[in-house]
Design a protein around this motif. Structure first.
Motif, PDB file in Angstrom:
ATOM      1  N   CYS A  58      -5.619   8.878  -8.697  1.00  0.00           N
ATOM      2  CA  CYS A  58      -5.303   7.358  -8.552  1.00  0.00           C
ATOM      3  C   CYS A  58      -6.531   6.521  -8.655  1.00  0.00           C
ATOM      4  CB  CYS A  58      -4.497   7.180  -7.139  1.00  0.00           C
ATOM      5  SG  CYS A  58      -5.717   7.498  -5.762  1.00  0.00           S
ATOM      6  N   GLN A  59      -6.191   5.164  -8.737  1.00  0.00           N
ATOM      7  CA  GLN A  59      -7.421   4.248  -8.586  1.00  0.00           C
ATOM      8  C   GLN A  59      -7.431   3.595  -7.098  1.00  0.00           C
ATOM      9  OE1 GLN A  59      -9.249   3.153 -11.218  1.00  0.00           O
ATOM     10  NE2 GLN A  59      -8.199   4.856 -12.235  1.00  0.00           N
ATOM     11  N   PRO A  60      -8.757   3.188  -6.789  1.00  0.00           N
ATOM     12  CA  PRO A  60      -8.872   2.563  -5.426  1.00  0.00           C
ATOM     13  C   PRO A  60      -8.202   1.414  -5.120  1.00  0.00           C
ATOM     14  CG  PRO A  60     -11.229   2.910  -6.573  1.00  0.00           C
ATOM     15  CD  PRO A  60     -10.047   3.010  -7.430  1.00  0.00           C
ATOM     16  N   ARG A  61      -7.633   0.815  -5.898  1.00  0.00           N
ATOM     17  CA  ARG A  61      -6.519  -0.382  -5.757  1.00  0.00           C
ATOM     18  C   ARG A  61      -5.358   0.122  -5.150  1.00  0.00           C
ATOM     19  NH1 ARG A  61      -6.700  -0.966 -11.485  1.00  0.00           N
ATOM     20  NH2 ARG A  61      -4.661   0.340 -12.538  1.00  0.00           N
ATOM     21  N   ASP A  62      -4.988   1.630  -5.440  1.00  0.00           N
ATOM     22  CA  ASP A  62      -3.799   2.270  -4.863  1.00  0.00           C
ATOM     23  C   ASP A  62      -4.010   2.460  -3.634  1.00  0.00           C
ATOM     24  OD1 ASP A  62      -2.861   2.014  -7.864  1.00  0.00           O
ATOM     25  OD2 ASP A  62      -3.509   3.826  -8.083  1.00  0.00           O
ATOM     26  N   LEU A  63      -5.055   2.556  -3.140  1.00  0.00           N
ATOM     27  CA  LEU A  63      -5.428   2.885  -1.560  1.00  0.00           C
ATOM     28  C   LEU A  63      -5.580   1.884  -0.637  1.00  0.00           C
ATOM     29  CD1 LEU A  63      -7.756   6.035  -2.388  1.00  0.00           C
ATOM     30  CD2 LEU A  63      -5.537   6.434  -1.872  1.00  0.00           C
ATOM     31  N   LEU A  64      -6.269   1.014  -1.301  1.00  0.00           N
ATOM     32  CA  LEU A  64      -6.706  -0.215  -0.724  1.00  0.00           C
ATOM     33  C   LEU A  64      -6.097  -1.350  -0.941  1.00  0.00           C
ATOM     34  CD1 LEU A  64     -10.562   0.687  -0.490  1.00  0.00           C
ATOM     35  CD2 LEU A  64      -8.936   1.237   1.358  1.00  0.00           C
ATOM     36  N   GLU A  65      -5.685  -2.166   0.033  1.00  0.00           N
ATOM     37  CA  GLU A  65      -4.971  -3.560  -0.123  1.00  0.00           C
ATOM     38  C   GLU A  65      -5.553  -4.644   0.709  1.00  0.00           C
ATOM     39  OE1 GLU A  65      -0.462  -5.219   0.355  1.00  0.00           O
ATOM     40  OE2 GLU A  65      -0.881  -3.088   0.020  1.00  0.00           O
ATOM     41  N   TYR A  66      -5.591  -5.793   0.372  1.00  0.00           N
ATOM     42  CA  TYR A  66      -6.276  -6.878   1.186  1.00  0.00           C
ATOM     43  C   TYR A  66      -5.000  -7.857   1.542  1.00  0.00           C
ATOM     44  CZ  TYR A  66      -8.599 -11.252   2.359  1.00  0.00           C
ATOM     45  OH  TYR A  66      -9.294 -12.248   3.074  1.00  0.00           O
TER      46      TYR A  66
END
Lengths: 67, 186
Positions: A57-65
Motif C-alpha cells: 500500500c501507500q503511506p496515504r492509505d495508512l495515515l490520514e489528517y
C-alpha cells in the motif's frame, strides 16, 4: 492528535492479523498496538516503508489528517 | 555502564558518609551524656559563631553587676544544651536523608534507569531537605545563666545547592519526557 492511523482497516482489507504484520516488519506486537491506537508520537520512515512493502500500500492509505 | 568506576566510587562514598553521620550522632549523644556528668571538662571550649556569608548575632545580658560572663560550653544551661543537641541531631538526620536520596539516584543511573520519575522526586526531596537543613542550621541559641547569645547565619552555598537540586529535577523531567517520546516512536 489530528493524524489518524488507518492500519486496522488496511489489515482487514488484506485479511492479515496484527501478529503476522508485526513479525513481517520486525517490530513487537505491543509497538504495533501503540501505532494502531494512535498513541505513537512518531513513525520512523523505515517502519513505514516496511509496512507499505508488506501490505502493498501507500503511506496515504495508512495515515490520514483530520483537523 | 555497570563497570563505571566513578559511579561505584560515588555509591561507596555515599555509604561511607551515611556511616559517618551515624558515628557523629552516636558521638554527639555520648558528648551530651558526658556533659551532664562532667561539665568541667568543657570549660575551655568557647562559644563562637562561625563566620558565614550573612550573619546576625545578638548578645543579651540581664546581669546588673556588669561582670562579663565567660561564654564557654561549661556555662550553657541544660535547656539550651538540649535544644543544641536536638538541633544538631536533626541536622545529621537531614544530611543522612540527603545522602540516601543521592545514593538512590546514582544507583538508578548505574542500572541505566537515569530518566525516571523516582529520580525527579529524589531531586525535589533533596531540595526540600536542604531547605529544612538551611532553616535548622541557620538558627543559633545559647542560653547562659545571666545572658544569651542568639543569632542567624545563612549560608549562600546551601541556597545554591537548593536551586541546583530543583533545576536538576526539571532537567530530569525533560529527560524523562524525551525518553517517553523515544519509546513511543515506532
Amino acid at each position: 492528535m489530528p493524524i489518524i492511523v488507518n492500519l486496522d482497516s488496511v489489515l482487514e482489507n488484506r485479511q492479515m492479523k496484527s501478529k503476522e504484520l508485526a513479525e513481517a516488519i520486525g517490530i513487537t506486537e505491543a509497538n504495533l498496538s501503540i501505532l494502531k491506537s494512535g498513541k505513537a508520537k512518531a513513525v520512523r520512515f523505515s517502519t513505514l516503508e516496511a509496512i507499505c512493502e508488506v501490505l502493498a500500500c501507500q503511506p496515504r492509505d495508512l495515515l490520514e489528517y483530520q483537523p | 555502564m555497570t563497570k563505571n568506576y566513578l559511579l561505584n566510587i560515588a555509591i561507596s562514598g555515599c555509604k561511607i558518609l551515611k556511616i559517618v553521620f551515624i558515628v557523629f550522632f552516636v558521638s554527639l549523644s555520648f558528648l551530651f551524656v558526658h556533659f551532664q556528668i562532667d561539665k568541667g571538662f568543657y570549660k575551655t571550649i568557647n562559644i563562637d559563631l562561625k563566620n558565614s556569608e550573612f550573619q546576625y548575632r545578638k548578645i543579651e545580658s540581664w546581669d546588673n553587676t556588669k561582670t562579663q560572663e565567660t561564654y564557654t560550653l561549661e556555662n550553657v544551661t541544660t535547656v539550651s544544651l538540649v535544644i543544641l543537641y536536638l538541633q544538631y541531631s536533626f541536622v545529621l538526620f537531614v544530611l543522612f536523608l540527603i545522602v540516601s536520596e543521592f545514593q538512590k539516584i546514582i544507583q538508578s543511573v548505574k542500572k541505566l534507569n537515569t530518566f525516571q520519575n523516582e529520580n525527579i522526586k529524589s531531586f525535589r526531596k533533596i531540595g526540600n531537605y536542604l531547605i529544612i537543613y538551611l532553616f535548622i542550621s541557620s538558627f543559633h541559641f545559647f542560653l547562659f545563666e545571666k545572658s544569651a547569645i542568639t543569632g542567624i547565619s545563612i549560608s549562600f552555598s546551601v541556597l545554591g545547592f537548593i536551586i541546583f537540586s530543583f533545576i536538576m529535577a526539571e532537567i530530569f523531567r525533560e529527560g524523562m519526557n524525551l525518553k517517553n517520546e523515544n519509546h513511543l516512536t515506532i
